[in-house]
Motif scaffolding. Structure first.
Motif, PDB file in Angstrom:
ATOM      1  N   ALA A  71       0.819  -1.219   0.000  1.00 53.06           N
ATOM      2  CA  ALA A  71       0.000   0.000   0.000  1.00 53.06           C
ATOM      3  C   ALA A  71       0.846   1.260   0.000  1.00 53.06           C
ATOM      4  CB  ALA A  71      -0.998   0.027   1.155  1.00 53.06           C
ATOM      5  N   GLN A  72       1.847   1.373   0.901  1.00 53.07           N
ATOM      6  CA  GLN A  72       2.607   2.617   0.959  1.00 53.07           C
ATOM      7  C   GLN A  72       3.550   2.785  -0.228  1.00 53.07           C
ATOM      8  OE1 GLN A  72       4.901   2.852   4.525  1.00 53.07           O
ATOM      9  NE2 GLN A  72       5.900   0.887   4.237  1.00 53.07           N
ATOM     10  N   GLY A 114     -11.940   6.567  -3.851  1.00 57.16           N
ATOM     11  CA  GLY A 114     -10.958   5.734  -4.542  1.00 57.16           C
ATOM     12  C   GLY A 114      -9.582   6.364  -4.572  1.00 57.16           C
ATOM     13  N   LEU A 115      -9.507   7.659  -4.829  1.00 62.73           N
ATOM     14  CA  LEU A 115      -8.208   8.348  -4.889  1.00 62.73           C
ATOM     15  C   LEU A 115      -7.484   8.298  -3.552  1.00 62.73           C
ATOM     16  CD1 LEU A 115      -9.078  11.480  -7.061  1.00 62.73           C
ATOM     17  CD2 LEU A 115      -7.573   9.592  -7.695  1.00 62.73           C
ATOM     18  N   GLN A 116      -8.210   8.531  -2.471  1.00 62.85           N
ATOM     19  CA  GLN A 116      -7.524   8.527  -1.173  1.00 62.85           C
ATOM     20  C   GLN A 116      -7.124   7.118  -0.759  1.00 62.85           C
ATOM     21  OE1 GLN A 116      -8.622   7.539   2.056  1.00 62.85           O
ATOM     22  NE2 GLN A 116     -10.655   6.808   1.510  1.00 62.85           N
ATOM     23  N   LEU A 117      -7.880   6.106  -1.185  1.00 63.53           N
ATOM     24  CA  LEU A 117      -7.486   4.725  -0.886  1.00 63.53           C
ATOM     25  C   LEU A 117      -6.236   4.323  -1.659  1.00 63.53           C
ATOM     26  CD1 LEU A 117     -11.000   3.027  -0.841  1.00 63.53           C
ATOM     27  CD2 LEU A 117      -9.454   3.237   1.105  1.00 63.53           C
ATOM     28  N   LEU A 118      -6.033   4.919  -2.806  1.00 66.56           N
ATOM     29  CA  LEU A 118      -4.844   4.638  -3.612  1.00 66.56           C
ATOM     30  C   LEU A 118      -3.637   5.459  -3.178  1.00 66.56           C
ATOM     31  CD1 LEU A 118      -6.461   4.551  -7.177  1.00 66.56           C
ATOM     32  CD2 LEU A 118      -5.692   2.594  -5.829  1.00 66.56           C
ATOM     33  N   LEU A 177     -14.314   1.847  -2.973  1.00 68.41           N
ATOM     34  CA  LEU A 177     -13.563   0.632  -2.654  1.00 68.41           C
ATOM     35  C   LEU A 177     -13.296  -0.183  -3.922  1.00 68.41           C
ATOM     36  CD1 LEU A 177     -15.446  -0.396   0.597  1.00 68.41           C
ATOM     37  CD2 LEU A 177     -13.030   0.228   0.463  1.00 68.41           C
ATOM     38  N   ALA A 178     -14.294  -0.252  -4.783  1.00 66.84           N
ATOM     39  CA  ALA A 178     -14.119  -0.997  -6.033  1.00 66.84           C
ATOM     40  C   ALA A 178     -13.084  -0.326  -6.930  1.00 66.84           C
ATOM     41  CB  ALA A 178     -15.462  -1.119  -6.749  1.00 66.84           C
ATOM     42  N   LEU A 179     -13.103   0.988  -6.994  1.00 65.41           N
ATOM     43  CA  LEU A 179     -12.109   1.699  -7.807  1.00 65.41           C
ATOM     44  C   LEU A 179     -10.692   1.396  -7.339  1.00 65.41           C
ATOM     45  CD1 LEU A 179     -13.754   5.226  -8.231  1.00 65.41           C
ATOM     46  CD2 LEU A 179     -13.202   3.620 -10.066  1.00 65.41           C
ATOM     47  N   ALA A 180     -10.506   1.253  -6.048  1.00 68.48           N
ATOM     48  CA  ALA A 180      -9.175   1.010  -5.483  1.00 68.48           C
ATOM     49  C   ALA A 180      -8.897  -0.469  -5.267  1.00 68.48           C
ATOM     50  CB  ALA A 180      -9.031   1.766  -4.160  1.00 68.48           C
ATOM     51  N   ALA A 181      -9.733  -1.344  -5.825  1.00 63.69           N
ATOM     52  CA  ALA A 181      -9.592  -2.782  -5.570  1.00 63.69           C
ATOM     53  C   ALA A 181      -8.254  -3.325  -6.037  1.00 63.69           C
ATOM     54  CB  ALA A 181     -10.728  -3.545  -6.256  1.00 63.69           C
TER      55      ALA A 181
END
Length: 821
Positions: free
Chosen positions: A103-104, A208-212, A262-266
């Motif tokens: 992730a990081q 999605g952007l912040q999860l990525l 969540l799906a965008l960042a899956a």
């Protein structure tokens, strides 16, 4: 039409340009030719480069930002070099581990894009500019959506985006996530006002952007703030217009938008979830934060005096500003108080209490600490990072406070509590520092010079030896630093109080008041934060290969272990070497167990390695050496300043000014052939067998299920040679007299597939944590490839979500157009 007239008519554009200019000014020195925004010059002060450090380098530019150049920048650089290929696997540290899944690494973060299109050291500066702009402009738009005037919204954006908290974390993926919090709240507000497809699609995109962006725990904090804001807005909406309230519809739209994000960042979330499931962190960190006070209460003074403990870039009394960077300006504190005094609405009080709650947790105020730290995620998290939610609340209140001072005339009765609150806030640090005798006015002259950067405190030295900071200021220097910080506060707080008093008494018109207030806040925050992220010459940003590194390069693909203070991630990633220790979370469960139990037990979930010579001498036990041999470690790299190692099983092979190298005798090759298997019942039994003094990995492989017709006892011979070693692909040429296992001393992990002579075969877990493939008699080509199902599922879900999002935008725009018609 003049430019200024056009900007007055387009306040959003004006704000965007103002924040762009301020971001460029904050990072400006690093944007100059030959400069970069990094403190990687710190490695010149550590082995193996300390012995060849250029004479003109006297001190590291910022000794406390270790993770940025030591882990995060190597990750970013590695990703940039691999693009357009997706870097799924990291072969360089801790026996090989997933890279995208950590992730990081933030491979798909928008803040990684500059590194993919610009020279790396140039990109670092522009990434910082992007972060400052996105955070501040998002807060401005949120302020406008909440009814703030231009000046109030501009203040809110300035306070949030350029607060010391945001500036000190600018090199970290944490801030990448935090930049999106105002945007999350903005889109949530729009969803509450109009819960349609377009608003939901916008919120899903930002989620999605912040999860990525690269930090799951910070993403959790961001979504926590978003959920709390949703509840607040729904309550406010129902109170304002009970008949028109659409709570259920809004909640449903919010849940759908969250699922869409969540799906965008899956493509990152699914691999991360797989790594977390296979990690030691779920077990080892569970409950670590329960009842643990994240921040010392003395650090609350950081809200007033950011330099009370000195500066990491100057003369620090106490390092690690990252934990106490609560400063958001003197005037904003006063404005926040005025906002609550003038109009204690539900919205303002709720936001103030929300920020105060996290301060109470940070400083261990019962019962808030005890309640929160028993909740899931908080119970095992780094709760000091919740400070961002306090800064968020303060920024919003400061914007409202400025609006209150420009919106109407104040009666004499209304002025008194506002002026009293501002005066009390201005005097708090004065009383704390002078009233409690924490410094003395006898050093006033020196403190006055230090406060504005004209001198350094006398009698203070910062020594950097072997990667450790030693700060030893004499008593007068400590007094000078503390009084200097107070003098800085007196100036900006005095200016802020004067502006408030003049405005309340009607002696300063609204427009010049706003302009002067913004100027004071800018000067205050720039003085506090500018320079913390140093601008250095690019020629000092990278270090060359030294003698010991060149020796290690000759041994590829053999592994080595470096002893602190030698940096543990920089050398492997920069020189494509293979280090058995490392720092990258979450760490795989089996590697964590064997490393901590046999080699380095001091830190859970971090394979730190051999820390220093006294500890290393104790840890170079027969058990530790057996583990290193199993992992294919042929060399130990040690600082030349440490006492030489004296232990059975290692011998000195290189002794230079940069480092010493010791050969680990009888280390296994990275790939080898085993003619037999020892079948055990499970992982505990496998661990016991592998760590037994009688275990010989060349005679028999420990397996947890029977593999084919491989015998349990055999004496056949075989050879194996790695002919290609790439991150996601390894090719081995092997031969055996009979049925055997080809063992590769890399971590076994879901997603690794194998072919023997072009035919698919299963990859087996052998010797507790390694990869093995069964082969028959004769010569074979064994090919390992990393093709994880988690990545395939993740990117397919993300692509489908992106298509659905695009369709939602098209349909949503059409519906709004039809409704308007």
């Amino acid at each position: 039409m003049s430019v200024f007239t056009a900007l007055r008519r387009r306040p959003v554009l004006a704000a965007a340009l103002i924040y762009a200019v301020l971001a460029l000014l904050m990072v400006g020195p690093a944007l100059l030719p030959g400069k970069t925004l990094s403190n990687s010059d710190m490695f010149w002060f550590q082995p193996p480069w300390a012995g060849i450090k250029p004479a003109e380098l006297r001190l590291p530019s910022n000794p406390e930002l270790g993770d940025a150049p030591g882990q995060l920048q190597p990750f970013l650089h590695y990703g940039a070099k691999r693009i357009p290929d997706i870097p799924l696997w990291d072969p360089y540290i801790v026996g090989g581990r997933p890279f995208l899944a950590n992730a990081q690494s933030a491979v798909f973060s928008i803040y990684s894009l500059p590194a993919y299109v610009l020279p790396f050291w140039t990109a670092l500066s522009w990434i910082a500019v992007m972060k400052l702009w996105v955070a501040s402009f998002g807060m401005f738009l949120l302020g406008r959506a909440l009814g703030m005037r231009f000046g109030g919204a501009l203040t809110a954006g300035l306070v949030y985006g350029f607060s010391l908290w945001m500036v000190t974390w600018i090199s970290y993926p944490h801030m990448s996530v935090w930049t999106f919090i105002p945007w999350l709240l903005l889109l949530t507000d729009r969803l509450v006002r109009r819960p349609d497809l377009l608003a939901g699609a916008g919120l899903a995109a930002v989620i999605g952007l912040q999860l990525l962006a690269g930090h799951p725990e910070s993403s959790f904090h961001a979504m926590l703030a978003t959920a709390a804001f949703l509840v607040l807005r729904l309550v406010a909406e129902r109170r304002a217009n009970p008949r028109a309230a659409r709570s259920l519809r809004t909640l449903l739209a919010f849940c759908v938008a969250t699922a869409g994000g969540l799906a965008l960042a899956a493509l990152v979330i699914v691999p991360f979830a797989e790594l977390l499931w296979n990690s030691a962190d779920l077990r080892d960190r569970m409950g670590d934060a329960v009842d643990n006070q994240p921040v010392a209460r003395d650090f609350a003074l950081g809200m007033f005096l950011p330099d009370y403990w000195g500066r990491a870039t100057g003369t620090p009394i106490k390092l690690f500003v990252l934990d106490r960077a609560f400063y958001a300006g003197a005037l904003p504190l006063m404005l926040a108080a005025i906002a609550l005094i003038r109009r204690p609405s539900l919205e303002r009080v709720a936001i103030a209490l929300f920020g105060a709650l996290w301060l109470a947790v940070l400083f261990g105020i019962p019962p808030f600490l005890q309640i929160v730290t028993r909740l899931p995620i908080f119970s095992s998290g780094h709760n000091s990072r919740l400070s961002v939610l306090f800064v968020l609340a303060l920024a919003l209140l400061a914007g409202w406070g400025l609006d209150e001072l420009t919106s109407a005339t104040w009666s004499r009765r209304a002025r008194r509590p506002a002026l009293a609150a501002a005066a009390i806030l201005a005097l708090v640090p004065v009383v704390f520092v002078l009233g409690a005798g924490r410094t003395t006015l006898s050093v006033f002259g020196d403190a006055l010079e230090v406060a504005w950067g004209f001198a350094t405190p006398p009698g203070a030295t910062l020594n950097w030896t072997g990667g450790r900071t030693c700060v030893s200021p004499c008593l007068p220097a400590g007094d000078v630093i503390r009084l200097a910080s107070l003098l800085e506060w007196v100036v900006v707080a005095g200016a802020g109080f004067a502006l408030i008093a003049l405005r309340l008494r009607g002696r300063l018109a609204a427009t010049p008041f706003v302009a002067l207030a913004l100027l004071v806040v800018c000067i205050d925050l720039f003085h506090a934060g500018m320079g913390y992220n140093p601008s250095i010459d690019r020629k000092w940003a990278e270090q060359p290969a030294t003698g010991s590194i060149r020796e290690l390069e000759l041994r590829r693909p053999a592994r080595f272990v470096s002893m602190e203070p030698i940096p543990q991630t920089v050398i492997p990633f920069k020189f494509e070497l293979y280090e058995a220790r490392g720092y990258d979370l979450p760490i795989m469960r089996r590697f964590d167990r064997i490393w901590r139990s046999q080699v380095s037990p001091e830190s859970s979930s971090v394979a730190k390695g051999l820390l220093d010579t006294p500890l290393a001498l104790r840890r170079l036990t027969p058990a530790g050496l057996r583990t290193l041999r199993l992992l294919g470690v042929t060399d130990l790299q040690q600082s030349p300043n440490d006492e030489p190692l004296r232990a059975d099983g290692v011998r000195l092979t290189y002794d230079g000014p940069d480092a010493r190298l010791y050969r680990v005798e009888d280390a296994l090759p990275r790939a080898f052939v085993v003619p037999a298997q020892q079948v055990v019942a499970g992982d505990d039994e496998a661990f016991a067998a592998v760590t037994s003094p009688d275990f010989d990995p060349l005679e028999s492989a420990v397996t947890e299920k029977r593999i084919g017709d491989l015998p349990e006892r055999a004496s056949g011979a075989g050879t194996a040679r790695i002919v290609r070693y790439e991150p996601e692909r390894v090719v081995i040429r092997a031969s055996s007299d009979g049925p055997a296992l080809v063992v590769l001393s890399d971590n076994h992990y879901p997603g690794w597939k194998a072919k023997v002579d072009g035919k698919p075969v299963g990859v087996e877990r052998v010797d507790y944590l390694l990869r093995g493939v069964p082969v028959g008699a004769g010569a074979h080509t064994v090919e390992f490839s990393y093709e994880p199902l988690s990545w395939r599922v993740g990117w397919i879900v993300s692509v489908l979500a992106l298509i659905a999002l695009a369709a939602a935008v098209v349909v949503g725009r059409r519906r709004r157009r039809d409704a308007a018609a």
